[in-house]
Design an enzyme around this catalytic site. Structure first.
Site, PDB file in Angstrom:
ATOM      1  N   HIS A 403       0.809  -1.218   0.000  1.00 58.43           N
ATOM      2  CA  HIS A 403       0.000   0.000   0.000  1.00 58.43           C
ATOM      3  C   HIS A 403       0.845   1.272   0.000  1.00 58.43           C
ATOM      4  CE1 HIS A 403      -3.811   1.789  -0.142  1.00 58.43           C
ATOM      5  NE2 HIS A 403      -4.434   1.132   0.823  1.00 58.43           N
ATOM      6  N   ASP A 407      -1.878   2.133  -4.882  1.00 55.83           N
ATOM      7  CA  ASP A 407      -3.140   2.576  -4.320  1.00 55.83           C
ATOM      8  C   ASP A 407      -4.225   1.532  -4.550  1.00 55.83           C
ATOM      9  OD1 ASP A 407      -2.005   4.978  -3.521  1.00 55.83           O
ATOM     10  OD2 ASP A 407      -2.494   5.958  -5.435  1.00 55.83           O
TER      11      ASP A 407
END
Length: 431
Positions: A403, A407
């Site tokens: 992450h 995204d």
């Protein structure tokens, strides 16, 4: 009589210590020349240390999992003077003579879960020349085989090994049981343990060798990477039908196709549209490196643990070339023959448990990669299609992403692209 001392060999590459991962002999055992004595492991290689002499083991040094310095004493063997002289001339000494030898061994690539350019180590030990056990000598077998034989009440001395080196394997025990020769021991064991008897056994299993490296790698990956997992279902009815047609027409000439080469093609094409997932992230330097080449890691389960052989430049391969390379690498990994180059350098990994894939999973990213695509089991489910309820072959993709650099929306778009290729397989071949 003389004492032959064997020390931890210098494997090279600046290695100062090794991990002791297996003993093949114990004090009191009679050993023959070239018989395996112990296995040691470094970050890059697993080495099987053979005996250079005939004799009797006096002592062994070190516990399994212990780190031992190169040059430290590993084992002492008592040999007859004539055997000692034949092995290597030693200077004359009064009383019992003693000589020390660091055996020459050929390190082989080990594999553990990958770290960017270097992958974890897979054991592929160089085997000594095959030798038959001498009559009356203790049976040669791994600790796991010995334990299973004890549980079955089987005397290893009565087992005829199929291997040329005389070592008893699980397959030899299976053959003995199938023939009925070991049935009495099995029945005796079963009679001793009633179906509802209280059980209080405890077994402490040291996490060593490749298993420890895998554990360390998984811990590092989860500690350093903030994972998130995205799950999407795919209708694989059409691509399975295509696979069936291709196998019916070309299996004999080109080999059979599994779903994996088709999935790998879909992942390669989707990664070209979403290059952020085909990358390595150096979090210490704060640099993300995207790759045009698709070096696809294929997570493979072996007897020694999970390893990741790499299909290099998957973007250049057709379905049958991909299938052949996947099969070759998987076989090499399971046999312990995969090279360091074959186990390193992946940029994106696919993991699948096949029929055991379950409904959903949360795969761990192969650090320092930033994405891993997980394949779940194909099931026949009712689906509404064109207003009617029909049976379709459905499969979930459970994929994890880093992450920090990927995204959520970007990851979802990537997986939707993979899904599109799988549900409309003709698009796999349209430029």
């Amino acid at each position: 009589m003389s004492i032959h001392v064997i020390k931890v060999p210098d494997i090279g590459e600046g290695i100062a210590e090794v991990e002791l991962v297996a003993w093949h002999v114990q004090p009191g055992d009679t050993v023959t020349e070239d018989q395996a004595l112990a296995d040691v492991m470094t970050d890059k290689a697993n080495v099987e240390i053979p005996s250079p002499v005939h004799g009797t083991v006096i002592s062994v040094g070190g516990e399994l999992g212990q780190l031992i310095s190169v040059g430290a004493e590993l084992i002492r063997i008592e040999v007859q003077d004539d055997d000692a002289a034949a092995a290597k001339p030693a200077s004359a000494q009064t009383g019992a003579s003693q000589k020390t030898e660091v055996p020459k061994v050929a390190p082989s690539v080990a594999a553990a879960p990958a770290t960017g350019g270097s992958q974890p180590a897979l054991r592929a030990a160089a085997k000594p020349a095959a030798t038959k056990a001498e009559p009356g000598a203790p049976a040669q077998a791994s600790p796991a085989v010995r334990r299973r034989a004890r549980e079955l009440g089987i005397d290893l001395q009565q087992v005829r090994p199929a291997a040329a080196d005389g070592r008893v394997t699980h397959q030899d025990l299976d053959a003995l049981i199938s023939s009925g020769s070991g049935a009495s021991g099995t029945r005796r064991r079963s009679a001793e343990v009633a179906a509802y008897a209280e059980r209080n056994e405890e077994e402490v299993i040291p996490v060593i060798g490749l298993r420890r490296k895998i554990a360390q790698k998984m811990q590092e990956s989860k500690r350093r990477i903030p994972h998130f997992t995205y799950v999407e279902e795919c209708d694989v009815t059409e691509i399975e039908a295509l696979r069936g047609e291709l196998n019916a027409q070309w299996a004999e000439q080109r080999g059979r196709l599994t779903l994996l080469p088709l999935l790998m093609r879909a992942v390669v094409l989707a990664a070209q549209r979403y290059p952020q997932v085909n990358a390595l992230f150096d979090d210490e330097a704060g640099k993300l490196t995207r790759y045009g080449a698709a070096h696809i890691g294929i997570a493979t389960q072996t007897d020694n643990g999970l390893v990741v052989p790499v299909v290099r430049h998957a973007e250049t391969r057709d379905l049958w070339s991909s299938a052949a390379e996947i099969a070759r690498l998987a076989q090499a990994a399971r046999n312990g023959h995969a090279t360091r180059e074959e186990l390193s350098g992946s940029t994106l990994t696919i993991t699948s448990l096949g029929a055991l894939g379950g409904i959903v999973s949360t795969p761990v990213i192969n650090h320092p990669e930033v994405a891993i695509v997980g394949v779940n089991r194909i099931v026949l489910r009712p689906v509404i299609l064109g207003g009617a309820v029909v049976a379709r072959k459905m499969m979930n993709l459970s994929s994890s992403f880093d992450h920090r650099v990927v995204d959520g929306a970007y990851a979802a778009e990537f997986i939707q692209a993979v899904r599109g290729y799988l549900e409309h397989p003709a698009t796999l071949f349209v430029e």
